[in-house]
Design an enzyme around this catalytic site. Structure first.
Site, short mmCIF file in Angstrom:
data_model
loop_
_atom_site.label_atom_id
_atom_site.label_comp_id
_atom_site.label_asym_id
_atom_site.label_seq_id
_atom_site.Cartn_x
_atom_site.Cartn_y
_atom_site.Cartn_z
N TYR A 1 14.69 41.84 -24.31
CA TYR A 1 13.76 41.34 -25.32
C TYR A 1 14.50 40.84 -26.55
CZ TYR A 1 9.71 41.26 -28.46
OH TYR A 1 8.72 40.87 -29.33
N LYS A 50 14.70 36.95 -28.29
CA LYS A 50 14.32 36.65 -29.68
C LYS A 50 15.49 36.12 -30.50
CE LYS A 50 10.02 37.70 -29.10
NZ LYS A 50 8.99 36.63 -29.08
N SER A 101 10.68 38.39 -33.78
CA SER A 101 10.68 39.85 -33.87
C SER A 101 11.81 40.29 -34.78
CB SER A 101 10.88 40.46 -32.48
OG SER A 101 11.09 41.86 -32.55
#
Length: 256
Positions: A161, A165, A148
């Protein structure tokens, strides 16, 4: 005398076996279709569901080579067994992932553990399983994880999140160093916000949509199709000298 002209390496994947995790919808389904269109025989993997079978059948009905392979990447042992039984795979696209968005001060240990179990631990050991199969077969390969833009920046309600990543980028570089001598390339693709069923909740918030579109320099949200060519590129001989890196498909978000 005319010069000897170079030729572009092939983007075609005939004779290659590909595994796409998280392939029942969204970016994963797009990746599976892209690899199938390029000539690969594709195993679509996800947790067992009618949707997984339907996705594989839909690609096969288009005349491509596709089959369903039910597995849950959070089940490390079961995933390793499935890969060993079905491989070796020349290409892995790991698109399995979950998001537990919310303010950092409200993060629960359960949300933290759930995100890391799939996005980091699951991705890590799936890559390991595919690499082991390639090494045993003495074959080169390409391992691609859908990361991402949040692996390179921070974002509102994205602390957990983003942390997962960032971790993916770290192990990708180390795996690329270790597995390069075996001819195994390891890379990530880093999309911006892509419109899928999983992102509709974000897009339902007008303030968040404005924040997103203000950050994307090309002025639009991403589409699954924006990721598909990147997958084929990294999977193919066209990217034969590309490893240990992140391919940004972020509309210029991280250019600031």
């Amino acid at each position: 005398m005319s010069p000897s002209l170079p030729r572009t390496p092939s983007f075609r994947l005939e004779g290659k076996s590909a595994l796409v995790a998280g392939a029942s919808s969204g970016i994963g389904l797009g990746a599976a279709m892209a690899l199938a269109e390029a000539g690969a025989s594709v195993s679509l993997a996800a947790r067992p569901s009618a949707r997984l079978e339907e996705a594989a059948d839909a690609i096969a009905r288009e005349g491509y080579k596709a089959r369903a392979l039910p597995l849950d990447v959070a089940d490390v042992r079961g995933t390793a067994e499935a890969v060993a039984a079905s491989g070796p795979f020349d290409v892995l696209v790991n698109s399995a992932g979950i998001a537990r968005h919310g303010a950092a001060v409200e993060t629960t240990p359960e949300d933290f553990d759930a995100a890391f179990a799939v996005n980091v631990k699951g991705a890590y050991f799936l890559a390991q399983a595919v690499a082991k199969g390639l090494m045993a077969a003495k074959r080169p390969g390409s391992i691609i994880t859908i990361s991402s833009q949040m692996a390179h920046v921070g974002g509102i309600d994205r602390a957990v999140y983003s942390a997962t990543k960032h971790a993916v980028e770290g192990f990708t570089k180390s795996m690329a160093i270790e597995w390069g001598p075996h001819g195994i390339r390891v890379n990530t693709i880093c999309p911006t916000f892509i419109r899928t069923a999983l992102t509709e909740q974000t897009f339902a918030n007008p303030e968040r949509v404005k924040w997103i579109t203000d950050k994307i320099k090309l002025g639009r949200l991403g589409r699954v199709e924006d990721i598909m060519a990147a997958v084929v590129y990294l999977a193919s001989d066209a990217a034969a000298m590309v490893t240990g890196t992140a391919l940004m498909v972020d509309g210029g978000w991280t250019a600031d």
